[in-house]
Write a protein that holds these residues in place. Structure first.
Motif, PDB file in Angstrom:
ATOM      1  N   GLN A 206       0.836  -1.202   0.000  1.00  0.00           N
ATOM      2  CA  GLN A 206       0.000   0.000   0.000  1.00  0.00           C
ATOM      3  C   GLN A 206       0.871   1.252   0.000  1.00  0.00           C
ATOM      4  N   THR A 207       0.283   2.360  -0.443  1.00  0.00           N
ATOM      5  CA  THR A 207       0.889   3.674  -0.265  1.00  0.00           C
ATOM      6  C   THR A 207       0.025   4.408   0.742  1.00  0.00           C
ATOM      7  N   SER A 208       0.544   4.536   1.963  1.00  0.00           N
ATOM      8  CA  SER A 208      -0.264   5.007   3.093  1.00  0.00           C
ATOM      9  C   SER A 208       0.181   6.376   3.570  1.00  0.00           C
ATOM     10  N   VAL A 209      -0.746   7.074   4.208  1.00  0.00           N
ATOM     11  CA  VAL A 209      -0.430   8.329   4.875  1.00  0.00           C
ATOM     12  C   VAL A 209      -1.081   8.287   6.250  1.00  0.00           C
ATOM     13  N   LEU A 210      -0.367   8.791   7.267  1.00  0.00           N
ATOM     14  CA  LEU A 210      -0.867   8.802   8.636  1.00  0.00           C
ATOM     15  C   LEU A 210      -1.490  10.160   8.948  1.00  0.00           C
ATOM     16  N   VAL A 211      -2.694  10.143   9.545  1.00  0.00           N
ATOM     17  CA  VAL A 211      -3.352  11.378   9.977  1.00  0.00           C
ATOM     18  C   VAL A 211      -3.864  11.185  11.390  1.00  0.00           C
ATOM     19  N   GLY A 212      -4.100  12.285  12.096  1.00  0.00           N
ATOM     20  CA  GLY A 212      -4.627  12.187  13.450  1.00  0.00           C
ATOM     21  C   GLY A 212      -4.324  13.436  14.246  1.00  0.00           C
ATOM     22  N   GLN A 213      -4.902  13.490  15.437  1.00  0.00           N
ATOM     23  CA  GLN A 213      -4.684  14.625  16.324  1.00  0.00           C
ATOM     24  C   GLN A 213      -3.222  14.689  16.765  1.00  0.00           C
ATOM     25  N   SER A 214      -2.798  15.867  17.187  1.00  0.00           N
ATOM     26  CA  SER A 214      -1.476  16.008  17.772  1.00  0.00           C
ATOM     27  C   SER A 214      -1.414  15.224  19.081  1.00  0.00           C
ATOM     28  N   GLY A 215      -0.314  14.533  19.297  1.00  0.00           N
ATOM     29  CA  GLY A 215      -0.127  13.821  20.558  1.00  0.00           C
ATOM     30  C   GLY A 215      -0.523  12.360  20.548  1.00  0.00           C
ATOM     31  N   VAL A 216      -0.910  11.827  19.366  1.00  0.00           N
ATOM     32  CA  VAL A 216      -1.347  10.424  19.301  1.00  0.00           C
ATOM     33  C   VAL A 216      -0.184   9.471  19.031  1.00  0.00           C
ATOM     34  N   GLY A 217       1.043  10.001  18.938  1.00  0.00           N
ATOM     35  CA  GLY A 217       2.203   9.134  18.773  1.00  0.00           C
ATOM     36  C   GLY A 217       2.623   8.897  17.346  1.00  0.00           C
ATOM     37  N   LYS A 218       2.290   9.825  16.441  1.00  0.00           N
ATOM     38  CA  LYS A 218       2.625   9.649  15.030  1.00  0.00           C
ATOM     39  C   LYS A 218       4.139   9.564  14.816  1.00  0.00           C
ATOM     40  N   SER A 219       4.906  10.461  15.420  1.00  0.00           N
ATOM     41  CA  SER A 219       6.354  10.485  15.214  1.00  0.00           C
ATOM     42  C   SER A 219       7.002   9.193  15.684  1.00  0.00           C
ATOM     43  N   SER A 220       6.590   8.699  16.842  1.00  0.00           N
ATOM     44  CA  SER A 220       7.157   7.456  17.365  1.00  0.00           C
ATOM     45  C   SER A 220       6.809   6.281  16.464  1.00  0.00           C
ATOM     46  N   LEU A 221       5.598   6.281  15.928  1.00  0.00           N
ATOM     47  CA  LEU A 221       5.185   5.198  15.040  1.00  0.00           C
ATOM     48  C   LEU A 221       5.975   5.242  13.729  1.00  0.00           C
ATOM     49  N   VAL A 222       6.204   6.449  13.200  1.00  0.00           N
ATOM     50  CA  VAL A 222       6.997   6.579  11.972  1.00  0.00           C
ATOM     51  C   VAL A 222       8.405   6.033  12.192  1.00  0.00           C
ATOM     52  N   LYS A 223       8.995   6.306  13.358  1.00  0.00           N
ATOM     53  CA  LYS A 223      10.339   5.785  13.655  1.00  0.00           C
ATOM     54  C   LYS A 223      10.347   4.264  13.671  1.00  0.00           C
ATOM     55  N   LEU A 224       9.275   3.661  14.190  1.00  0.00           N
ATOM     56  CA  LEU A 224       9.184   2.204  14.208  1.00  0.00           C
ATOM     57  C   LEU A 224       9.049   1.649  12.795  1.00  0.00           C
ATOM     58  N   LEU A 225       8.217   2.301  11.984  1.00  0.00           N
ATOM     59  CA  LEU A 225       7.957   1.814  10.633  1.00  0.00           C
ATOM     60  C   LEU A 225       9.142   2.043   9.703  1.00  0.00           C
ATOM     61  N   LEU A 226       9.954   3.060  10.010  1.00  0.00           N
ATOM     62  CA  LEU A 226      11.073   3.422   9.146  1.00  0.00           C
ATOM     63  C   LEU A 226      12.381   3.407   9.940  1.00  0.00           C
ATOM     64  N   PRO A 227      12.871   2.221  10.309  1.00  0.00           N
ATOM     65  CA  PRO A 227      14.136   2.181  11.054  1.00  0.00           C
ATOM     66  C   PRO A 227      15.315   2.729  10.262  1.00  0.00           C
ATOM     67  N   ASP A 228      15.187   2.747   8.930  1.00  0.00           N
ATOM     68  CA  ASP A 228      16.261   3.269   8.069  1.00  0.00           C
ATOM     69  C   ASP A 228      15.942   4.659   7.543  1.00  0.00           C
ATOM     70  N   ARG A 229      15.084   5.385   8.241  1.00  0.00           N
ATOM     71  CA  ARG A 229      14.642   6.692   7.738  1.00  0.00           C
ATOM     72  C   ARG A 229      15.810   7.645   7.501  1.00  0.00           C
ATOM     73  N   GLU A 230      16.789   7.653   8.422  1.00  0.00           N
ATOM     74  CA  GLU A 230      17.934   8.553   8.260  1.00  0.00           C
ATOM     75  C   GLU A 230      18.721   8.207   6.997  1.00  0.00           C
ATOM     76  N   ILE A 231      18.824   6.911   6.687  1.00  0.00           N
ATOM     77  CA  ILE A 231      19.518   6.499   5.473  1.00  0.00           C
ATOM     78  C   ILE A 231      18.744   6.975   4.248  1.00  0.00           C
ATOM     79  N   GLN A 232      17.409   6.804   4.294  1.00  0.00           N
ATOM     80  CA  GLN A 232      16.594   7.252   3.159  1.00  0.00           C
ATOM     81  C   GLN A 232      16.681   8.765   2.992  1.00  0.00           C
ATOM     82  N   ILE A 233      16.677   9.497   4.106  1.00  0.00           N
ATOM     83  CA  ILE A 233      16.786  10.955   4.035  1.00  0.00           C
ATOM     84  C   ILE A 233      18.123  11.348   3.421  1.00  0.00           C
ATOM     85  N   GLY A 234      19.182  10.632   3.800  1.00  0.00           N
ATOM     86  CA  GLY A 234      20.499  10.910   3.235  1.00  0.00           C
ATOM     87  C   GLY A 234      20.517  10.736   1.729  1.00  0.00           C
TER      88      GLY A 234
END
Length: 332
Positions: A206-234
């Motif tokens: 799937q091509t997904s996007v996360l939405v929700g209120q502030s404070g529901v843990g979106k950033s922490s969940l993104v870190k879990l889903l993207l353990p290589d996020r820093e590599i991808q950003i690089g």
């Protein structure tokens, strides 16, 4: 010290300089096209990030290429499938946008719809015990998903805040009506890895996007889903030549399981645009079997006699809170 006022002539000179700069920027892709090898075959790719005039396009082999977009092809956004051509220096020019299956938009400051991302297939709505979930906001997202034409799933995050089984059951029961009308729901805690497995499996392909209120843990969940996020950003920073500034733009990241996650700062302002009553009621999927059957064609499902939607609520076939949120959205 008072500021010196510019003369009309100086103001005109500044405007002329700015206009020349805009013209040079607009013609960069056209000048680049003149350098194309006539035998160079056009390629298809996916726009992974856009930052101003700069695009990072992923080619068929998964390599990232820095591209510019040709004039007059429309606004290119993250997730677009595009046709592009390679330049002798290894960069490229996007020459066409392929038809979009879906478009996620938000309202800009002038009230106009501004596209954020294209070709997504799934909207992930995050809630948590704290802050208290807003059923009104959830229904906004669900209506938007229905009208865009994407799947929507509901994810209750931070369930560790409810360690008592009875508390969890009571919290989950407040959202049971979504499961009853076909929306898949998941209850997870990042402190309980087993609880996340089913949700992660739902993102595959799937091509997904996360939405929700502030404070529901979106950033922490993104870190879990993207353990290589820093590599991808690089890789993205290197492809666009913009360094860390790339992360301030809507970005499409690769997930395991051949999925993609679109992360967008603009999604915080994502809300329903202006839609009429007919379109709004189409966004409530459980209303659809009853539409057109009310006594009055322009029924607002409020106090009109012969309203089959209200009768369905009384019969327990439609959740009363869903009808209440319909009226709330209709009033807005």
């Amino acid at each position: 010290m008072t500021r010196r006022r510019l003369s009309a002539r100086q103001i005109e000179r500044i405007r002329a300089i700015q206009e020349r700069r805009r013209e040079r920027l607009a013609t960069r892709p056209e000048r680049a096209l003149a350098e194309l090898d006539a035998e160079q075959e056009p390629e298809e790719g996916r726009v992974v990030v856009r930052h101003g005039a700069n695009l990072a396009v992923e080619d068929a082999r998964g390599h990232l290429v820095h591209c510019l977009a040709r004039q007059h092809i429309g606004q290119v956004v993250c997730g677009d499938r595009v046709v592009w051509q390679r330049l002798p220096d290894g960069q490229g020019v996007v020459t066409a946008i392929l038809p979009r299956t879906t478009t996620l938009s938000r309202l800009d400051a002038t009230g106009q719809e501004k596209p954020l991302a294209a070709n997504l297939t799934q909207l992930v709505i995050l809630i948590a015990p704290q802050p208290e979930p807003s059923g009104y906001l959830i229904d906004q997202y669900l209506v938007a998903a229905e009208l865009i034409g994407v799947e929507a799933i509901l994810v209750g995050n931070k369930m560790d805040l409810l360690p008592n089984a009875e508390e969890r059951a009571a919290f989950q029961s407040g959202f049971a009506h979504y499961g009853a009308i076909g929306y898949r729901t998941f209850w997870i805690s990042l402190l309980e890895p087993k609880s996340v497995e089913g949700f992660i499996a739902e993102l595959a392909g799937q091509t997904s996007v996360l939405v929700g209120q502030s404070g529901v843990g979106k950033s922490s969940l993104v870190k879990l889903l993207l353990p290589d996020r820093e590599i991808q950003i690089g890789r993205l920073s290197q492809a666009t030549g913009l360094g860390r500034h790339t992360t301030s733009a809507t970005t499409c990241y690769r997930l395991s399981g051949n999925g993609f996650l679109i992360d967008s700062p603009g999604v915080r302002g994502f809300r329903l645009g202006k839609i009429d009553r007919d379109r709004l009621q189409q966004g409530f999927r459980e209303f659809r079997p009853y539409l057109g059957r009310c006594r009055f064609g322009d029924c607002r499902h409020a106090r009109e006699p012969g309203c089959v939607i209200r009768q369905a609520v009384e019969d327990g076939l439609i959740a009363p809170e869903r009808l209440a949120n319909f009226h709330h959205l209709l009033a807005d």
